[in-house]
Design a protein around this motif. Sequence first.
Motif, PDB file in Angstrom:
ATOM      1  N   LYS A   1      -3.276  58.825   1.540  1.00 41.44           N
ATOM      2  CA  LYS A   1      -2.603  60.929   0.889  1.00 41.44           C
ATOM      3  C   LYS A   1      -3.635  61.402   0.591  1.00 41.44           C
ATOM      4  N   ALA A   2      -4.393  61.617   1.312  1.00 49.11           N
ATOM      5  CA  ALA A   2      -6.332  62.618   1.040  1.00 49.11           C
ATOM      6  C   ALA A   2      -7.005  61.367  -0.267  1.00 49.11           C
ATOM      7  N   GLY A   3      -5.943  60.011  -1.041  1.00 51.51           N
ATOM      8  CA  GLY A   3      -7.143  60.232  -1.552  1.00 51.51           C
ATOM      9  C   GLY A   3      -8.091  58.614  -1.326  1.00 51.51           C
ATOM     10  N   ASN A   4      -9.212  59.131  -2.223  1.00 58.06           N
ATOM     11  CA  ASN A   4     -10.019  57.541  -1.816  1.00 58.06           C
ATOM     12  C   ASN A   4      -9.580  56.196  -2.311  1.00 58.06           C
ATOM     13  N   TRP A   5      -9.161  54.859  -0.993  1.00 54.05           N
ATOM     14  CA  TRP A   5      -8.584  53.749  -1.250  1.00 54.05           C
ATOM     15  C   TRP A   5     -10.153  52.923  -0.404  1.00 54.05           C
ATOM     16  N   TRP A   6      -9.196  51.378  -0.744  1.00 51.68           N
ATOM     17  CA  TRP A   6     -10.617  50.562   0.358  1.00 51.68           C
ATOM     18  C   TRP A   6      -9.617  49.726   1.260  1.00 51.68           C
ATOM     19  N   HIS A   7     -10.754  49.564   2.210  1.00 55.43           N
ATOM     20  CA  HIS A   7      -9.729  48.909   2.769  1.00 55.43           C
ATOM     21  C   HIS A   7     -10.429  46.827   3.006  1.00 55.43           C
ATOM     22  N   TRP A   8     -10.560  45.827   2.343  1.00 50.68           N
ATOM     23  CA  TRP A   8     -11.110  44.760   1.896  1.00 50.68           C
ATOM     24  C   TRP A   8     -10.629  43.685   3.307  1.00 50.68           C
ATOM     25  N   VAL A   9     -10.979  43.435   3.545  1.00 56.79           N
ATOM     26  CA  VAL A   9     -10.814  42.285   4.944  1.00 56.79           C
ATOM     27  C   VAL A   9     -11.366  40.651   4.141  1.00 56.79           C
ATOM     28  N   PHE A  10     -10.936  39.714   4.213  1.00 57.89           N
ATOM     29  CA  PHE A  10     -11.019  38.368   4.056  1.00 57.89           C
ATOM     30  C   PHE A  10     -10.770  37.717   5.501  1.00 57.89           C
ATOM     31  N   ILE A  11     -12.142  36.679   5.341  1.00 57.86           N
ATOM     32  CA  ILE A  11     -11.934  35.704   6.729  1.00 57.86           C
ATOM     33  C   ILE A  11     -12.276  34.532   6.712  1.00 57.86           C
ATOM     34  N   GLY A  12     -11.336  33.302   7.042  1.00 58.49           N
ATOM     35  CA  GLY A  12     -11.234  31.896   7.134  1.00 58.49           C
ATOM     36  C   GLY A  12     -11.254  31.353   8.210  1.00 58.49           C
ATOM     37  N   ALA A  13     -11.599  30.314   8.372  1.00 62.04           N
ATOM     38  CA  ALA A  13     -11.410  28.991   9.963  1.00 62.04           C
ATOM     39  C   ALA A  13      -9.287  29.861  10.079  1.00 62.04           C
ATOM     40  N   ALA A  14      -8.592  30.038   9.311  1.00 55.51           N
ATOM     41  CA  ALA A  14      -7.322  29.286   9.821  1.00 55.51           C
ATOM     42  C   ALA A  14      -7.316  31.259   9.967  1.00 55.51           C
ATOM     43  N   GLY A  15      -8.129  32.451   9.606  1.00 54.73           N
ATOM     44  CA  GLY A  15      -7.157  33.871  10.114  1.00 54.73           C
ATOM     45  C   GLY A  15      -7.504  34.723   9.484  1.00 54.73           C
ATOM     46  N   VAL A  16      -7.439  35.664   9.377  1.00 52.22           N
ATOM     47  CA  VAL A  16      -7.911  37.213   9.187  1.00 52.22           C
ATOM     48  C   VAL A  16      -7.041  37.816   8.265  1.00 52.22           C
ATOM     49  N   TYR A  17      -7.309  37.733   7.152  1.00 56.55           N
ATOM     50  CA  TYR A  17      -7.037  39.404   6.660  1.00 56.55           C
ATOM     51  C   TYR A  17      -6.873  40.081   6.241  1.00 56.55           C
ATOM     52  N   HIS A  18      -6.103  40.702   6.214  1.00 52.80           N
ATOM     53  CA  HIS A  18      -6.411  42.436   5.446  1.00 52.80           C
ATOM     54  C   HIS A  18      -5.924  42.727   4.631  1.00 52.80           C
ATOM     55  N   THR A  19      -6.446  44.090   3.387  1.00 54.51           N
ATOM     56  CA  THR A  19      -5.141  44.987   2.694  1.00 54.51           C
ATOM     57  C   THR A  19      -6.121  46.085   2.723  1.00 54.51           C
ATOM     58  N   ILE A  20      -5.035  46.733   2.430  1.00 51.22           N
ATOM     59  CA  ILE A  20      -5.716  48.406   2.020  1.00 51.22           C
ATOM     60  C   ILE A  20      -5.071  48.931   0.067  1.00 51.22           C
ATOM     61  N   VAL A  21      -6.145  49.241  -0.334  1.00 52.20           N
ATOM     62  CA  VAL A  21      -6.056  49.384  -1.801  1.00 52.20           C
ATOM     63  C   VAL A  21      -6.207  50.095  -2.258  1.00 52.20           C
ATOM     64  N   PRO A  22      -5.710  50.941  -3.533  1.00 51.98           N
ATOM     65  CA  PRO A  22      -6.650  51.968  -4.128  1.00 51.98           C
ATOM     66  C   PRO A  22      -7.996  51.393  -5.214  1.00 51.98           C
ATOM     67  N   THR A  23      -8.713  50.236  -4.772  1.00 56.85           N
ATOM     68  CA  THR A  23      -9.938  50.163  -5.545  1.00 56.85           C
ATOM     69  C   THR A  23     -10.776  48.994  -4.916  1.00 56.85           C
TER      70      THR A  23
END
Length: 245
Positions: free
Chosen positions: A44-66
């Motif tokens: 929405k024209a604002g700065n957010w952050w895309h995080w990734v967390f990777i372990g042996a069991a999988g890959v987790y993505h999340t996009i948040v404002p901080t």
Amino acid sequence: LSEGAVAAILERAGEKAQPVAEHIKGQVITGQVVKSDETSARVKAGNWWHWVFIGAAGVYHTIVPTRGAAEIKTVMGSLWVEVWVCDCFSAQLTAPAKVFQLCLAHQLRDLQRVIDAYPQEHWAIAMQALFRDAIHLRNRFEEMKRVGFKRRVTQIENQLDRLLEEPVLSNAARKLRNRYWKHRHKLLTFLYYPEVPPTNNVSEQALRGSVVHRKVTNGFRSEWGAKAYAALQTVIATAKHKGEE
């Protein structure tokens, strides 16, 4: 299909994927090793952050404002892991882990910049060679006898300590040497944990698609779009991670 129909399909897909993504997150954060990174995103024209967390069991993505450490706390809750693999970003270094492994790919690039700017900076040349020797040793773990491997680890540890005491010529090299003093115990963790990589390249690669998406589309027009993208990326990336393409 109209643009609205496509958007509706994606929104429903994201909603269906969300519970699966949460399950994958639970598997990732209960593992022994987590690799993590973050990159900027536009929502929405604002700065957010895309995080990734990777372990042996999988890959987790999340996009948040901080981009702050609070997001790691939100993802991990009260859980701790054995090893956290990341770069030198301060928020990452607050992760709930017993030990850390700094990405040596970042360090090799930083050292190369010093070498390019100051060709006579022999400290940077020697430190870069040491990190490469350590990575090469790690790659030979399976073929070496354990006694010989441990002996070489001790030699590399001692050489690192000696290099940290050597004088440097430039302020750029001094900055890196100070970083390595500060994070001495985070540089060679991978030599003690066979499942820990010396670099965090896998996390950077996991975020590459998001970077391309941001540059091509200039980001997401809605929060639900960002959440759907993260949930679907989690499911797809985990399937690939498990060889279920």
